[in-house]
Design a protein around this motif. Structure first.
Motif, PDB file in Angstrom:
ATOM      1  N   ASP A  13       0.830  -1.215   0.000  1.00 25.77           N
ATOM      2  CA  ASP A  13       0.000   0.000   0.000  1.00 25.77           C
ATOM      3  C   ASP A  13       0.861   1.260   0.000  1.00 25.77           C
ATOM      4  O   ASP A  13       0.541   2.239  -0.677  1.00 25.77           O
ATOM      5  N   THR A  96      -7.086   0.982  -1.254  1.00 25.01           N
ATOM      6  CA  THR A  96      -5.854   0.342  -0.803  1.00 25.01           C
ATOM      7  C   THR A  96      -5.934  -1.162  -1.004  1.00 25.01           C
ATOM      8  O   THR A  96      -7.027  -1.726  -1.139  1.00 25.01           O
ATOM      9  N   GLU A  98      -5.149  -3.232   1.307  1.00 22.51           N
ATOM     10  CA  GLU A  98      -5.758  -3.712   2.554  1.00 22.51           C
ATOM     11  C   GLU A  98      -7.283  -3.694   2.452  1.00 22.51           C
ATOM     12  O   GLU A  98      -7.954  -4.650   2.848  1.00 22.51           O
TER      13      GLU A  98
END
Length: 153
Positions: A13, A96, A98
């Protein structure tokens, strides 16, 4: 100690953060090579001389780029010839990496839990909505922690 997979996601990221605004960049209809060359008022012959290619070969390069049929190495070489840096990467649609993993893990967990609950209902052993949601949350956390390959099916 931090989970190694979580750390790798965070590092990816960070690397992709540089491309955050790249999602708003649109490739010109005739491609970047043609757009940059014509903006510089450079002829195909001039670009060809820098790349040791003919005018016809440059025309083919521009056509291939516009249709997405050009190699990364070719674009990198053209960038050097134009005194520019070729940039290449992937940008997550949802912000992102994530977040992408979170969405995929929740979706997979929901599918597994609801399928299991359906089977349990058939045997009069189903669980309530609150317990289902808690189970989905716990399973999603486990899937993210283990980065199960099934996440990408």
């Amino acid at each position: 100690m931090r989970n190694k997979k979580k750390l790798l996601i965070e590092q990816l990221d960070q690397k992709l953060a540089e491309f955050k605004n790249a999602a708003t960049v649109h490739v010109p209809q005739r491609g970047w090579v043609n757009t940059i060359r014509t903006t510089f008022n450079m002829t195909m012959d001039q670009l060809g001389a820098k790349l040791n290619m003919t005018k016809g070969a440059i025309q083919k390069v521009e056509e291939r780029e516009a249709t997405g049929q050009i190699s990364i190495n070719k674009l990198r070489n053209i960038g050097k010839a134009l005194d520019m840096q070729f940039v290449y990467g992937f940008v997550p649609k949802d912000g992102t990496v994530e977040n992408l993993v979170n969405i995929k893990a929740e979706k997979l967990a929901r599918k597994i839990v609801l399928r299991t609950n359906q089977n349990m209902k058939l045997e009069d052993q189903g669980i309530g909505d609150e317990k289902i949601n808690k189970t989905i949350e716990e399973l999603a956390s486990e899937i993210k922690r283990e980065m199960k390959k099934s996440l990408w099916d």
